[in-house]
Write a protein that holds these residues in place. Structure first.
Motif, mmCIF file in Angstrom:
data_model
loop_
_atom_site.group_PDB
_atom_site.id
_atom_site.type_symbol
_atom_site.label_atom_id
_atom_site.label_comp_id
_atom_site.label_asym_id
_atom_site.label_seq_id
_atom_site.Cartn_x
_atom_site.Cartn_y
_atom_site.Cartn_z
ATOM 1 N N ALA A 16 6.474 15.733 -0.665
ATOM 2 C CA ALA A 16 7.905 15.619 -0.918
ATOM 3 C C ALA A 16 8.250 14.230 -1.474
ATOM 4 O O ALA A 16 9.366 14.002 -1.898
ATOM 5 N N GLY A 17 7.260 13.327 -1.442
ATOM 6 C CA GLY A 17 7.448 12.004 -2.032
ATOM 7 C C GLY A 17 7.901 10.931 -1.074
ATOM 8 O O GLY A 17 8.245 9.844 -1.492
ATOM 9 N N ASP A 18 7.858 11.229 0.218
ATOM 10 C CA ASP A 18 8.345 10.250 1.173
ATOM 11 C C ASP A 18 7.294 9.207 1.559
ATOM 12 O O ASP A 18 7.572 8.024 1.559
ATOM 13 N N THR A 19 6.101 9.642 1.926
ATOM 14 C CA THR A 19 5.049 8.719 2.337
ATOM 15 C C THR A 19 3.692 9.320 2.036
ATOM 16 O O THR A 19 3.568 10.547 1.939
ATOM 17 N N PRO A 20 2.662 8.508 1.889
ATOM 18 C CA PRO A 20 1.323 9.067 1.710
ATOM 19 C C PRO A 20 0.845 9.734 2.989
ATOM 20 O O PRO A 20 1.132 9.264 4.076
ATOM 21 N N ALA A 21 0.135 10.820 2.828
ATOM 22 C CA ALA A 21 -0.383 11.552 3.986
ATOM 23 C C ALA A 21 -1.722 10.970 4.407
ATOM 24 O O ALA A 21 -2.607 10.817 3.576
ATOM 25 N N PRO A 22 -1.883 10.657 5.684
ATOM 26 C CA PRO A 22 -3.199 10.236 6.155
ATOM 27 C C PRO A 22 -4.101 11.443 6.300
ATOM 28 O O PRO A 22 -3.697 12.431 6.890
ATOM 29 N N ARG A 23 -5.268 11.438 5.727
ATOM 30 C CA ARG A 23 -6.246 12.526 5.864
ATOM 31 C C ARG A 23 -7.510 11.956 6.441
ATOM 32 O O ARG A 23 -7.983 10.911 6.012
ATOM 33 N N THR A 24 -8.055 12.646 7.399
ATOM 34 C CA THR A 24 -9.298 12.181 8.007
ATOM 35 C C THR A 24 -10.444 13.032 7.572
ATOM 36 O O THR A 24 -10.313 14.085 7.057
#
Length: 152
Positions: A144-152
């Motif tokens: 949605a453009g709010d924040t980067p998603a942390p992926r593990t």
């Protein structure tokens, strides 16, 4: 760019398609979410489509407008390796015609009760891969453009 594929977890055809997609999406470009779960509903709302659409159509959302029916399939094909990418050429067929065929198949799709329709039913040999590709609320926020998603 990653995208979320939102699907009906109680639909046998949808579950089969998602299993096929995960097997062929070696680059990990697609995340998945069942339409009955919180993440799937949030992605549908963020896409501007509303939550009812995924009961009869697969949806692909990459942060822009959500794509449904054959537009979703074209979007998926575009990011898969050859020879599957060639399926994207179906976009030359008028949308009304391709979607009419899609709708006929959707009306006849097999239904099966999922233990958790929020994430569908992975084949036994794909449980780990399936779970690793489940979208999270952070993924929806990132798209949605709010924040980067942390992926593990």
């Amino acid at each position: 760019m990653r995208a979320i594929v939102i699907f009906d977890g109680d639909c046998g055809l949808c579950n089969g398609f998602v299993a096929w997609l995960l097997r062929h999406d070696r680059a990990g470009r697609f995340l998945i979410a069942g339409s009955a779960g919180e993440v799937g509903r949030a992605a549908l709302e963020a896409s501007g489509l509303g939550t009812g659409i995924a009961a009869s159509s697969i949806v692909v959302w990459d942060g822009g407008a959500g794509r449904v029916r054959t537009d979703a399939l074209v979007r998926i094909a575009r990011d898969l390796p050859w020879p599957w990418r060639a399926a994207g050429t179906m976009r030359i067929v008028p949308r009304a015609l391709r979607d009419a065929v899609y709708d006929q198949v959707a009306r006849r799709r097999p239904r099966r009760v999922a233990d958790d329709p929020a994430c569908g039913i992975p084949p036994a040999d794909m449980v780990a891969l399936w779970r690793s590709r489940l979208a999270t609320a952070a993924d929806v926020t990132a798209l949605a453009g709010d924040t980067p998603a942390p992926r593990t």
